[in-house]
Design an enzyme around this catalytic site. Structure first.
Site, PDB file in Angstrom:
ATOM      1  N   LYS A 112      -9.711   0.782   0.199  1.00 18.83           N
ATOM      2  CA  LYS A 112      -8.356   0.445   0.612  1.00 18.83           C
ATOM      3  C   LYS A 112      -8.292  -1.045   0.892  1.00 18.83           C
ATOM      4  O   LYS A 112      -9.052  -1.566   1.716  1.00 18.83           O
ATOM      5  CB  LYS A 112      -7.990   1.237   1.861  1.00 18.83           C
ATOM      6  CG  LYS A 112      -6.599   0.917   2.374  1.00 18.83           C
ATOM      7  CD  LYS A 112      -6.186   1.892   3.432  1.00 18.83           C
ATOM      8  CE  LYS A 112      -4.806   1.562   3.954  1.00 18.83           C
ATOM      9  NZ  LYS A 112      -4.414   2.503   5.004  1.00 18.83           N
ATOM     10  N   ARG A 154       5.197   0.770   6.346  1.00 16.79           N
ATOM     11  CA  ARG A 154       5.113   0.415   7.770  1.00 16.79           C
ATOM     12  C   ARG A 154       6.499   0.508   8.425  1.00 16.79           C
ATOM     13  O   ARG A 154       6.614   0.862   9.590  1.00 16.79           O
ATOM     14  CB  ARG A 154       4.477  -0.961   7.947  1.00 16.79           C
ATOM     15  CG  ARG A 154       3.000  -0.932   7.583  1.00 16.79           C
ATOM     16  CD  ARG A 154       2.327  -2.292   7.689  1.00 16.79           C
ATOM     17  NE  ARG A 154       0.971  -2.230   7.131  1.00 16.79           N
ATOM     18  CZ  ARG A 154       0.237  -3.295   6.867  1.00 16.79           C
ATOM     19  NH1 ARG A 154       0.690  -4.505   7.141  1.00 16.79           N
ATOM     20  NH2 ARG A 154      -0.977  -3.159   6.365  1.00 16.79           N
ATOM     21  N   LYS A 207      -4.778  -6.703   8.782  1.00 18.32           N
ATOM     22  CA  LYS A 207      -5.821  -5.672   8.805  1.00 18.32           C
ATOM     23  C   LYS A 207      -7.064  -6.100   8.028  1.00 18.32           C
ATOM     24  O   LYS A 207      -7.862  -5.278   7.601  1.00 18.32           O
ATOM     25  CB  LYS A 207      -5.240  -4.360   8.254  1.00 18.32           C
ATOM     26  CG  LYS A 207      -4.038  -3.833   9.057  1.00 18.32           C
ATOM     27  CD  LYS A 207      -3.650  -2.398   8.683  1.00 18.32           C
ATOM     28  CE  LYS A 207      -2.495  -1.890   9.543  1.00 18.32           C
ATOM     29  NZ  LYS A 207      -2.137  -0.475   9.251  1.00 18.32           N
ATOM     30  N   GLU A 234     -18.606   0.882  -1.077  1.00 20.24           N
ATOM     31  CA  GLU A 234     -17.782   1.725  -0.193  1.00 20.24           C
ATOM     32  C   GLU A 234     -17.804   3.183  -0.660  1.00 20.24           C
ATOM     33  O   GLU A 234     -17.966   4.105   0.130  1.00 20.24           O
ATOM     34  CB  GLU A 234     -16.328   1.214  -0.163  1.00 20.24           C
ATOM     35  CG  GLU A 234     -16.094  -0.022   0.703  1.00 20.24           C
ATOM     36  CD  GLU A 234     -16.130   0.297   2.200  1.00 20.24           C
ATOM     37  OE1 GLU A 234     -16.340   1.457   2.581  1.00 20.24           O
ATOM     38  OE2 GLU A 234     -15.964  -0.654   2.997  1.00 20.24           O
ATOM     39  N   LYS A 272      -6.594   2.255  -3.326  1.00 14.95           N
ATOM     40  CA  LYS A 272      -5.257   1.971  -2.842  1.00 14.95           C
ATOM     41  C   LYS A 272      -5.080   0.497  -2.562  1.00 14.95           C
ATOM     42  O   LYS A 272      -5.978  -0.075  -1.942  1.00 14.95           O
ATOM     43  CB  LYS A 272      -5.051   2.805  -1.573  1.00 14.95           C
ATOM     44  CG  LYS A 272      -3.779   2.555  -0.822  1.00 14.95           C
ATOM     45  CD  LYS A 272      -3.798   3.382   0.418  1.00 14.95           C
ATOM     46  CE  LYS A 272      -2.553   3.077   1.215  1.00 14.95           C
ATOM     47  NZ  LYS A 272      -2.561   3.763   2.480  1.00 14.95           N
ATOM     48  N   SER A 330       4.006   2.217  -1.185  1.00 18.02           N
ATOM     49  CA  SER A 330       5.431   2.037  -0.955  1.00 18.02           C
ATOM     50  C   SER A 330       5.998   0.781  -1.618  1.00 18.02           C
ATOM     51  O   SER A 330       7.084   0.820  -2.202  1.00 18.02           O
ATOM     52  CB  SER A 330       5.687   1.990   0.555  1.00 18.02           C
ATOM     53  OG  SER A 330       4.889   0.991   1.164  1.00 18.02           O
ATOM     54  N   TYR A 367       5.528   8.441  -4.499  1.00 16.90           N
ATOM     55  CA  TYR A 367       6.844   8.809  -3.951  1.00 16.90           C
ATOM     56  C   TYR A 367       7.777   9.302  -5.049  1.00 16.90           C
ATOM     57  O   TYR A 367       8.850   9.807  -4.766  1.00 16.90           O
ATOM     58  CB  TYR A 367       7.452   7.607  -3.214  1.00 16.90           C
ATOM     59  CG  TYR A 367       6.581   7.138  -2.066  1.00 16.90           C
ATOM     60  CD1 TYR A 367       6.635   7.774  -0.822  1.00 16.90           C
ATOM     61  CD2 TYR A 367       5.656   6.096  -2.221  1.00 16.90           C
ATOM     62  CE1 TYR A 367       5.810   7.377   0.224  1.00 16.90           C
ATOM     63  CE2 TYR A 367       4.826   5.690  -1.189  1.00 16.90           C
ATOM     64  CZ  TYR A 367       4.912   6.337   0.032  1.00 16.90           C
ATOM     65  OH  TYR A 367       4.083   5.953   1.063  1.00 16.90           O
TER      66      TYR A 367
HETATM   67  C1  PBG Z   1      -2.155   3.701   7.362  1.00 20.94           C
HETATM   68  C2  PBG Z   1      -1.648   3.864   6.002  1.00 20.94           C
HETATM   69  C3  PBG Z   1      -0.947   2.891   5.288  1.00 20.94           C
HETATM   70  C4  PBG Z   1      -0.545   3.494   4.109  1.00 20.94           C
HETATM   71  C5  PBG Z   1      -1.021   4.811   4.102  1.00 20.94           C
HETATM   72  N1  PBG Z   1      -1.726   5.009   5.295  1.00 20.94           N
HETATM   73  C6  PBG Z   1      -0.538   1.507   5.652  1.00 20.94           C
HETATM   74  C7  PBG Z   1      -1.488   0.537   6.163  1.00 20.94           C
HETATM   75  O1  PBG Z   1      -2.711   0.646   5.995  1.00 20.94           O
HETATM   76  O2  PBG Z   1      -1.022  -0.400   6.783  1.00 20.94           O
HETATM   77  C8  PBG Z   1       0.287   2.818   3.059  1.00 20.94           C
HETATM   78  C9  PBG Z   1       1.021   3.686   2.135  1.00 20.94           C
HETATM   79  C10 PBG Z   1       2.144   3.009   1.423  1.00 20.94           C
HETATM   80  O3  PBG Z   1       2.360   1.793   1.522  1.00 20.94           O
HETATM   81  O4  PBG Z   1       2.861   3.747   0.742  1.00 20.94           O
HETATM   82  N2  PBG Z   1      -3.442   3.944   7.672  1.00 20.94           N
END
Ligand code: PBG
Length: 330
Positions: free
Chosen positions: A202, A212, A225, A241, A256, A282, A320
């Site tokens: 990720k 968010r 992050k 990983e 991701k 998203s 989505y």
């Molecule tokens: C949080 C999480 C995130 C997403 C899924 N789980 C956001 C982040 O890490 O800040 C993002 C999914 C998306 O943007 O559709 N642990």
């Protein structure tokens, strides 16, 4: 690579010249079996609240969940992913709402499992960001995200989700060592059949903004992050990983975001014979929607993009668009 013959005997266009022929030689195709539908939850009754930055996506209260779950089940989508919008007054430094057995996710799992039985799978994010007042996935102390202390909470969160009936525990927090600890605790508590889908790869990405918004953590997030999510310049690190998470007991792994990381999906799939999933996040979703709305691209682009995930080696994609495109795929 052996090429026999050459032009004018050899004409690669011959295989492309009719629809049946193109279907016959097709290497990859997308089906509803490849789709996972994310759903946002909100407390209260009779709520279906739009999200400013995500066209056609809503937060559902439990009593209206069936509107969207019915469609997913009818469409034969194999799995849902649940995400809660937590009101500010329930957020704190420790993210303790994540361990409340009456929290939104727990209620939604129970509702869906009772009503739809095993006709659809449920995956739940394991991370603290929907619940913390600082918006981070882990505990924050003196500007640092604490690893081992966070893992202890994630283990409890996972166990709670399993007790509620969650099928697939999906840690998305990127703490070190959490997969092994979660597996140990699931086994010890007799949840040997509960699967772990690790968000193993990720990236710290700018494509999560609308999500968010949807879970109410955007304005709260302090800093970024980058100390736990991966640096987007790296792909070798993805192999490390994934290797670790497989060793610790992951049943499936996730990459991701999706489209900007097709190379990473391919590397992971080439190196490991394990189900690989991707999350079309998203920001990717909203960009495509805006492009379609403005007439820059058309709706066919959705399937084209999702097929690129299959080509790269994905077994399934969290998207989505799942309900929207399922009908065209049937
Ligand atoms: C949080 C999480 C995130 C997403 C899924 N789980 C956001 C982040 O890490 O800040 C993002 C999914 C998306 O943007 O559709 N642990």
């Amino acid at each position: 690579m052996i090429i026999t013959g050459k032009y004018p005997h050899l004409r690669l266009r011959r295989n492309r010249n009719s629809d049946w022929s193109r279907r016959l030689v097709r290497e990859n195709s997308l089906s509803v079996n490849d789709l996972i539908l994310p759903i946002f939850l909100v407390d209260g009754v009779n709520k279906k609240k739009s999200i400013k930055t995500m066209p056609d996506i809503y937060r559902y209260s439990i009593n209206r969940l069936s509107e969207i779950v019915d469609k997913a089940v009818d469409n034969k989508i194999p799995m849902l992913a649940l995400f809660p919008y937590t009101p500010k007054n329930l957020k704190n430094d420790l993210g303790s709402e994540s361990l409340n057995e009456d929290n939104l996710v727990c209620k939604a799992i129970q509702y869906i499992k009772k009503k739809y039985k095993n006709s659809i799978g449920i995956m739940c994010d394991v991370a603290l960001d929907p619940y913390t007042s600082h918006g981070h996935d882990g505990l924050l102390s003196k500007g640092k995200i604490l690893n081992d202390e966070t893992v202890r909470i994630l283990v409890k969160q996972s166990l709670l989700q399993a007790q509620m009936g969650c099928d697939v525990i999906s840690p998305s927090d990127m703490m070190d060592g959490r997969i092994g600890e979660i597996r140990k605790s699931l086994d010890k508590n007799n949840f040997k059949d509960v699967k772990i889908l690790s968000y193993a790869v990720k990236y710290a990405s700018s494509f999560y903004g609308p999500f968010r918004d949807a879970v109410g953590s955007k304005k709260l997030l302090k800093g970024d992050k980058k100390t736990y999510q991966m640096d987007y310049s790296n792909s070798q690190e993805a192999i490390r990983e994934v290797a670790l998470d497989i060793k610790e007991g992951a049943d499936m792994v996730m990459v991701k975001p999706g489209m900007p990381y097709l190379d990473v999906i391919k590397i992971v799939k080439d190196n490991f014979k394990i189900p690989v999933l991707a999350y079309q996040v998203s920001g990717e979703y909203s960009l495509i929607c805006n492009g379609i709305k403005k007439g820059i691209i058309n709706e066919n682009s959705i399937i084209e993009i999702l097929t690129s995930f299959k080509r790269a080696g994905c077994n399934a994609v969290v998207t989505y668009f799942a309900n929207k495109i399922a009908k065209n795929l049937k």
